[in-house]
Scaffold this motif. Structure first.
Motif, short mmCIF file in Angstrom:
data_model
loop_
_atom_site.label_atom_id
_atom_site.label_comp_id
_atom_site.label_asym_id
_atom_site.label_seq_id
_atom_site.Cartn_x
_atom_site.Cartn_y
_atom_site.Cartn_z
N LEU A 225 -19.14 26.44 -6.26
CA LEU A 225 -18.28 26.23 -5.11
C LEU A 225 -18.74 24.97 -4.39
CD1 LEU A 225 -16.05 27.44 -3.22
CD2 LEU A 225 -17.91 28.50 -1.95
N LEU A 226 -17.78 24.11 -4.04
CA LEU A 226 -18.09 22.90 -3.29
C LEU A 226 -17.25 22.90 -2.02
CD1 LEU A 226 -17.69 21.96 -6.56
CD2 LEU A 226 -18.81 19.99 -5.58
N GLN A 227 -17.87 22.50 -0.91
CA GLN A 227 -17.16 22.38 0.35
C GLN A 227 -17.38 20.98 0.90
OE1 GLN A 227 -18.43 24.76 3.70
NE2 GLN A 227 -16.40 24.64 4.60
N ALA A 228 -16.29 20.32 1.26
CA ALA A 228 -16.40 19.01 1.89
C ALA A 228 -17.13 19.18 3.22
CB ALA A 228 -15.01 18.42 2.12
N VAL A 229 -18.08 18.29 3.49
CA VAL A 229 -18.88 18.36 4.71
C VAL A 229 -19.09 16.95 5.26
CG1 VAL A 229 -20.13 20.47 4.05
CG2 VAL A 229 -21.08 18.25 3.43
N ALA A 230 -19.51 16.90 6.52
CA ALA A 230 -19.94 15.62 7.09
C ALA A 230 -21.25 15.22 6.40
CB ALA A 230 -20.14 15.77 8.59
N ALA B 114 -21.01 9.08 -8.40
CA ALA B 114 -21.56 10.02 -7.43
C ALA B 114 -23.08 10.04 -7.50
CB ALA B 114 -21.00 11.42 -7.70
N ALA B 115 -23.67 10.76 -6.55
CA ALA B 115 -25.11 11.01 -6.55
C ALA B 115 -25.32 12.45 -6.09
CB ALA B 115 -25.82 10.04 -5.61
N LEU B 116 -26.32 13.11 -6.67
CA LEU B 116 -26.64 14.49 -6.32
C LEU B 116 -27.96 14.51 -5.59
CD1 LEU B 116 -25.76 17.48 -6.64
CD2 LEU B 116 -27.12 17.53 -8.75
N TYR B 117 -28.00 15.25 -4.49
CA TYR B 117 -29.21 15.32 -3.66
C TYR B 117 -29.62 16.77 -3.48
CZ TYR B 117 -28.08 10.52 -2.44
OH TYR B 117 -27.80 9.18 -2.49
N PHE C 165 -26.38 18.76 -2.37
CA PHE C 165 -25.28 18.01 -1.80
C PHE C 165 -24.85 16.95 -2.81
CE2 PHE C 165 -27.37 19.75 1.88
CZ PHE C 165 -26.32 20.11 2.70
N LEU C 166 -23.55 16.86 -3.02
CA LEU C 166 -22.98 15.85 -3.89
C LEU C 166 -22.32 14.79 -3.03
CD1 LEU C 166 -22.18 15.00 -6.83
CD2 LEU C 166 -20.03 16.24 -6.43
N HIS C 167 -22.63 13.53 -3.30
CA HIS C 167 -22.00 12.43 -2.58
C HIS C 167 -21.15 11.65 -3.58
CE1 HIS C 167 -22.36 8.54 -0.02
NE2 HIS C 167 -21.24 9.18 0.21
N VAL C 168 -19.84 11.79 -3.47
CA VAL C 168 -18.91 11.04 -4.32
C VAL C 168 -18.72 9.68 -3.67
CG1 VAL C 168 -16.59 10.94 -5.29
CG2 VAL C 168 -17.79 13.14 -5.17
N THR C 169 -19.21 8.65 -4.34
CA THR C 169 -19.19 7.30 -3.79
C THR C 169 -18.02 6.47 -4.32
OG1 THR C 169 -20.74 6.64 -5.52
CG2 THR C 169 -21.67 7.27 -3.38
N ALA C 170 -17.45 6.87 -5.43
CA ALA C 170 -16.27 6.20 -5.99
C ALA C 170 -15.03 6.80 -5.31
CB ALA C 170 -16.22 6.43 -7.50
N PRO C 171 -13.87 6.22 -5.51
CA PRO C 171 -12.66 6.81 -4.93
C PRO C 171 -12.46 8.27 -5.34
CG PRO C 171 -12.18 4.60 -5.69
CD PRO C 171 -13.58 4.93 -6.16
N GLN C 172 -12.95 8.63 -6.54
CA GLN C 172 -12.93 10.03 -6.97
C GLN C 172 -13.95 10.21 -8.09
OE1 GLN C 172 -8.98 10.89 -8.37
NE2 GLN C 172 -9.35 10.05 -10.38
N ALA C 173 -14.36 11.45 -8.30
CA ALA C 173 -15.24 11.81 -9.41
C ALA C 173 -14.68 13.06 -10.05
CB ALA C 173 -16.66 12.06 -8.90
N GLY D 79 -16.57 11.35 -0.70
CA GLY D 79 -17.12 12.07 0.45
C GLY D 79 -18.32 12.90 0.05
N TRP D 80 -18.79 13.69 1.01
CA TRP D 80 -19.95 14.56 0.83
C TRP D 80 -19.48 15.99 0.60
CZ3 TRP D 80 -25.06 13.42 0.48
CH2 TRP D 80 -25.46 12.12 0.86
N TYR D 81 -20.23 16.72 -0.26
CA TYR D 81 -19.92 18.12 -0.57
C TYR D 81 -21.22 18.94 -0.60
CZ TYR D 81 -15.52 16.15 -2.10
OH TYR D 81 -14.33 15.48 -2.12
N ARG D 82 -21.16 20.10 0.00
CA ARG D 82 -22.24 21.09 -0.16
C ARG D 82 -21.92 21.85 -1.43
NH1 ARG D 82 -25.12 25.24 3.08
NH2 ARG D 82 -26.72 25.83 1.58
N VAL D 83 -22.93 22.10 -2.25
CA VAL D 83 -22.74 22.76 -3.55
C VAL D 83 -23.45 24.11 -3.54
CG1 VAL D 83 -23.14 22.57 -6.03
CG2 VAL D 83 -22.71 20.49 -4.68
#
Length: 108
Positions: A12-17, A49-52, A65-73, A88-92
């Protein structure tokens, strides 16, 4: 306003700040690895993207947390249709299940 949720099998991924917690970049883009099947939920384009993780050695399937840095991943898995995530940023989270006496991560 609720933030978008995305489900991809047991992930499950949720868009986050953008997180304010100190994060540690992971050397891969595998959000969850299937212990039973060997299949993985992953972003294959390493430039998208980058995974943290939280802490220097985050627990698998937790505190990610996943940070999608391209227009989409595109999130892929051998048994699920791919899904596109906008920048954007996502909590995983990895799905958990309750058994008497414990709560454990679902094995894929």
């Amino acid at each position: 306003m609720s933030l978008p949720l995305y489900r991809h099998g047991d992930v499950l991924l949720q868009a986050v700040a953008a997180p304010t917690t100190p994060l540690h970049r992971q050397p891969h883009l595998t959000l969850a690895h299937g212990e039973v099947t060997g299949h993985s939920h992953q972003i294959r384009d390493l430039q998208a993207a980058a995974l943290y993780g939280v802490g220097p050695t985050p627990a698998p399937g937790r505190d990610q947390f996943l940070h999608v840095t391209a227009p989409q991943a595109t999130l892929t898995h051998e048994e699920h249709a791919p899904i596109r995530l906008p920048a954007g940023w996502y909590r995983v989270w990895q799905q958990r299940e309750y058994t008497p006496g414990s709560v454990r991560v679902v094995l894929d």
